[in-house]
Design a protein around this motif. Structure first.
Motif, PDB file in Angstrom:
ATOM      1  N   GLY A  48      66.231  28.364  37.034  1.00  0.00           N
ATOM      2  CA  GLY A  48      65.685  29.701  37.191  1.00  0.00           C
ATOM      3  C   GLY A  48      66.703  30.666  36.601  1.00  0.00           C
ATOM      4  O   GLY A  48      67.690  30.244  35.976  1.00  0.00           O
ATOM      5  N   GLN A  49      66.524  31.948  36.817  1.00  0.00           N
ATOM      6  CA  GLN A  49      67.404  32.973  36.234  1.00  0.00           C
ATOM      7  C   GLN A  49      68.840  32.817  36.724  1.00  0.00           C
ATOM      8  O   GLN A  49      69.111  32.977  37.909  1.00  0.00           O
ATOM      9  N   PRO A  50      69.770  32.512  35.813  1.00  0.00           N
ATOM     10  CA  PRO A  50      71.179  32.490  36.219  1.00  0.00           C
ATOM     11  C   PRO A  50      71.677  33.913  36.488  1.00  0.00           C
ATOM     12  O   PRO A  50      71.167  34.883  35.918  1.00  0.00           O
ATOM     13  N   LYS A  51      72.677  34.029  37.348  1.00  0.00           N
ATOM     14  CA  LYS A  51      73.338  35.315  37.576  1.00  0.00           C
ATOM     15  C   LYS A  51      74.291  35.558  36.414  1.00  0.00           C
ATOM     16  O   LYS A  51      74.662  34.620  35.697  1.00  0.00           O
ATOM     17  N   ILE A  52      74.700  36.796  36.235  1.00  0.00           N
ATOM     18  CA  ILE A  52      75.566  37.145  35.107  1.00  0.00           C
ATOM     19  C   ILE A  52      76.793  36.239  35.055  1.00  0.00           C
ATOM     20  O   ILE A  52      77.120  35.678  34.012  1.00  0.00           O
ATOM     21  N   GLU A  53      77.483  36.077  36.186  1.00  0.00           N
ATOM     22  CA  GLU A  53      78.704  35.277  36.206  1.00  0.00           C
ATOM     23  C   GLU A  53      78.434  33.789  35.955  1.00  0.00           C
ATOM     24  O   GLU A  53      79.316  33.056  35.504  1.00  0.00           O
ATOM     25  N   GLN A  54      77.224  33.331  36.206  1.00  0.00           N
ATOM     26  CA  GLN A  54      76.890  31.925  35.972  1.00  0.00           C
ATOM     27  C   GLN A  54      76.746  31.607  34.486  1.00  0.00           C
ATOM     28  O   GLN A  54      76.910  30.457  34.086  1.00  0.00           O
ATOM     29  N   PHE A  55      76.470  32.614  33.666  1.00  0.00           N
ATOM     30  CA  PHE A  55      76.418  32.370  32.231  1.00  0.00           C
ATOM     31  C   PHE A  55      77.783  31.934  31.700  1.00  0.00           C
ATOM     32  O   PHE A  55      77.881  31.132  30.777  1.00  0.00           O
ATOM     33  N   GLU A  56      78.858  32.446  32.297  1.00  0.00           N
ATOM     34  CA  GLU A  56      80.195  32.013  31.894  1.00  0.00           C
ATOM     35  C   GLU A  56      80.396  30.538  32.222  1.00  0.00           C
ATOM     36  O   GLU A  56      80.952  29.779  31.433  1.00  0.00           O
ATOM     37  N   GLU A  57      79.930  30.121  33.387  1.00  0.00           N
ATOM     38  CA  GLU A  57      80.005  28.713  33.779  1.00  0.00           C
ATOM     39  C   GLU A  57      79.198  27.845  32.806  1.00  0.00           C
ATOM     40  O   GLU A  57      79.649  26.768  32.398  1.00  0.00           O
ATOM     41  N   ILE A  58      78.023  28.324  32.407  1.00  0.00           N
ATOM     42  CA  ILE A  58      77.183  27.603  31.452  1.00  0.00           C
ATOM     43  C   ILE A  58      77.923  27.452  30.119  1.00  0.00           C
ATOM     44  O   ILE A  58      77.976  26.361  29.538  1.00  0.00           O
TER      45      ILE A  58
END
Length: 149
Positions: A18-28
């Motif tokens: 589902g929609q990642p949070k902004i900070e989760q894009f860095e983890e991705i």
């Protein structure tokens, strides 16, 4: 990765959520993903403003294929399938608002591209979401229909 909304690892090259949070894009990005595909509309309830800029600032490519949850189209599915195939060996993260659109499209990808046996397809999202008739019809599409769009 497991903290990202409705995360599913398809294989070594494709994961969905589902929609990642902004900070989760860095983890991705840190996990080596090269491309993010967003199937949600810009006005989805949990959409992130300027998601394209956030993703590209982390060194990943961003593709937006907006798919109406209320009116998904066969042409949307075909564009998604062709795009994912064209990305080849790139590591790809595919998301929408809740991983419902993506799960329906990935079901068809499993069926016709990966040729995954039915009992090996992760169907966990369908315990949370029961696709309506429009989504079911897309999931039941025949390969010939995809070629004719």
């Amino acid at each position: 990765m497991s903290k990202i909304l409705n995360y599913i690892k398809i294989n070594e090259l494709i994961s969905t959520s589902g929609q990642p949070k902004i900070e989760q894009f860095e983890e991705i990005a840190n996990e080596g993903f090269e491309v993010v595909i967003n199937l949600a509309l810009n006005d989805s309830s949990n959409a992130i403003e300027n998601e394209d800029k956030i993703v590209t600032s982390l060194g990943m490519s961003y593709l937006h294929i907006p798919v109406s949850f209320e009116e998904p189209k066969l042409s949307d599915l075909k564009l998604f399938l062709n795009t994912l195939q064209a990305l080849g060996a790139n590591k790809v993260w595919v998301h929408c608002a809740k991983n419902y659109r993506v799960s329906a499209f990935m079901y068809v990808y499993h069926k016709y591209v990966l040729n995954t046996p039915f009992d090996e397809v992760d169907l966990s999202m369908f315990k949370k979401w029961s696709p309506n008739e429009l989504w079911q019809a897309l999931m039941k599409v025949e390969i010939d229909e995809l070629k004719s769009v």
